[in-house]
Design a protein around this motif. Sequence first.
Motif, PDB file in Angstrom:
ATOM      1  N   SER A  68       0.833  -1.198   0.000  1.00 33.52           N
ATOM      2  CA  SER A  68       0.000   0.000   0.000  1.00 33.52           C
ATOM      3  C   SER A  68       0.871   1.254   0.000  1.00 33.52           C
ATOM      4  N   LEU A  69       2.041   1.137   0.616  1.00 35.43           N
ATOM      5  CA  LEU A  69       2.947   2.292   0.641  1.00 35.43           C
ATOM      6  C   LEU A  69       3.546   2.553  -0.733  1.00 35.43           C
ATOM      7  N   SER A  70       3.824   1.455  -1.457  1.00 40.47           N
ATOM      8  CA  SER A  70       4.508   1.620  -2.739  1.00 40.47           C
ATOM      9  C   SER A  70       3.648   2.372  -3.747  1.00 40.47           C
ATOM     10  N   ARG A  71       2.325   2.468  -3.443  1.00 38.80           N
ATOM     11  CA  ARG A  71       1.458   3.238  -4.323  1.00 38.80           C
ATOM     12  C   ARG A  71       1.887   4.702  -4.381  1.00 38.80           C
ATOM     13  N   PHE A  72       2.469   5.141  -3.263  1.00 32.22           N
ATOM     14  CA  PHE A  72       2.837   6.552  -3.182  1.00 32.22           C
ATOM     15  C   PHE A  72       4.257   6.820  -3.666  1.00 32.22           C
ATOM     16  N   ALA A  73       4.965   5.758  -4.027  1.00 34.75           N
ATOM     17  CA  ALA A  73       6.376   5.922  -4.395  1.00 34.75           C
ATOM     18  C   ALA A  73       6.532   6.884  -5.568  1.00 34.75           C
ATOM     19  N   GLY A  74       5.592   6.820  -6.489  1.00 35.88           N
ATOM     20  CA  GLY A  74       5.673   7.690  -7.655  1.00 35.88           C
ATOM     21  C   GLY A  74       5.482   9.152  -7.320  1.00 35.88           C
ATOM     22  N   LYS A  75       4.885   9.419  -6.161  1.00 40.64           N
ATOM     23  CA  LYS A  75       4.639  10.811  -5.772  1.00 40.64           C
ATOM     24  C   LYS A  75       5.904  11.495  -5.264  1.00 40.64           C
ATOM     25  N   SER A  76       6.820  10.727  -4.726  1.00 46.18           N
ATOM     26  CA  SER A  76       8.025  11.343  -4.174  1.00 46.18           C
ATOM     27  C   SER A  76       9.260  10.523  -4.510  1.00 46.18           C
ATOM     28  N   PRO A  77       9.595  10.455  -5.779  1.00 45.12           N
ATOM     29  CA  PRO A  77      10.767   9.666  -6.159  1.00 45.12           C
ATOM     30  C   PRO A  77      12.064  10.363  -5.746  1.00 45.12           C
ATOM     31  N   TRP A  78      13.030   9.570  -5.334  1.00 42.59           N
ATOM     32  CA  TRP A  78      14.330  10.129  -4.979  1.00 42.59           C
ATOM     33  C   TRP A  78      15.277   9.905  -6.149  1.00 42.59           C
TER      34      TRP A  78
ATOM     35  N   GLY B 184       8.122  16.639  -6.645  1.00 46.27           N
ATOM     36  CA  GLY B 184       8.216  15.712  -5.521  1.00 46.27           C
ATOM     37  C   GLY B 184       9.536  14.988  -5.457  1.00 46.27           C
ATOM     38  N   CYS B 185      10.482  15.396  -6.294  1.00 47.52           N
ATOM     39  CA  CYS B 185      11.774  14.715  -6.359  1.00 47.52           C
ATOM     40  C   CYS B 185      12.737  15.313  -5.344  1.00 47.52           C
ATOM     41  N   GLN B 186      13.709  14.498  -4.992  1.00 53.38           N
ATOM     42  CA  GLN B 186      14.778  14.999  -4.159  1.00 53.38           C
ATOM     43  C   GLN B 186      16.029  14.206  -4.499  1.00 53.38           C
TER      44      GLN B 186
END
Lengths: 164, 142
Positions: free
Chosen positions: B3-13, B44-46
């Motif tokens: 469920s967390l990995s769904r948000f991975a695209g929102k804040s890619p490093w 949302g990148c860092q």
Amino acid sequence: MWQLVLLKNLLKGPATEAFPFGEATTPAAYRGRVAFDPSACTACRTCQYVCAAGAIHFEERPDGLRFTLWHNSCVFCGMCQHYCVAKAIHLTTDWHLSHEQARKYEMVEEGWVPFRPCLQCGELMLPATPPLMRLAYRGDSKEIEALRHLCPKCRQTRAAGRNS
Amino acid sequence: MSSLSRFAGKSPWLYRINAGSCNGCDVELATTAIIPRYDVERLGCQYCASPKHADIVLITGPLTTRVKDKVLSLYDEIPNPKVTVAIGICPISGGVFRESYTMSRPVDEYIPVDVNVPGCPPRPQAIIEGIAKAIKILESRS
């Protein structure tokens, strides 16, 4: 005084460019995607010679020449545009060149420069283009236009016959 | 975790690998990160310092023979799913160094590249465009 600075900053809005959510500014002299005009090309191949990255390639076939430029090895130095006498090649301001890996080998600018038959003997040759003739003779005339469609040999014969 | 990995695209490093670059593309990458005018962090990148934290890998440089093994081992350290972006013409085709004896073949023969950003160097907006494409690919993978 600081109120003035604050007001100025408020009026100016954010310094960040809106891209990719809006349009980005592009300088008018930006060197981006290369555009090739086969109708103006005389196939002198100077662009291929001066191309620092070796991105330009001419393939000679019996009935013409194929021009290929791969944007994935072009450094956008603009030397081809600078040295093109016929003004057949120029760099546009289009910088949207990022692409998915599947399209890697589609990032090419192609053009087909066909040979034309000589009006007298029918031998295939490449006539000088109108822009180049204008550059060389500062204007068109009927005589020049007629000579343009002759191969070097026929041109020589006609010129010699005219003078005698 | 799923469920967390769904948000991975929102804040890619982002992680940057310099594979023998002339530093031109790296300067443009720094420009996208630290100059407010471009500001890649809006997406949302860092940038991160460790390959273990990375989601999107940005490769610059033509992959010199000296640096090749180091780049490949570094790339293996990055956890999946990851998206690879080749920045500049050097990793894509070898660029002006293409026929040099100190160069390996283009990067995509060793590493699965997803997005290419041509240019020498590409302008910051073009890099941001490439990263935006990479984020879309990352969202489809996670």
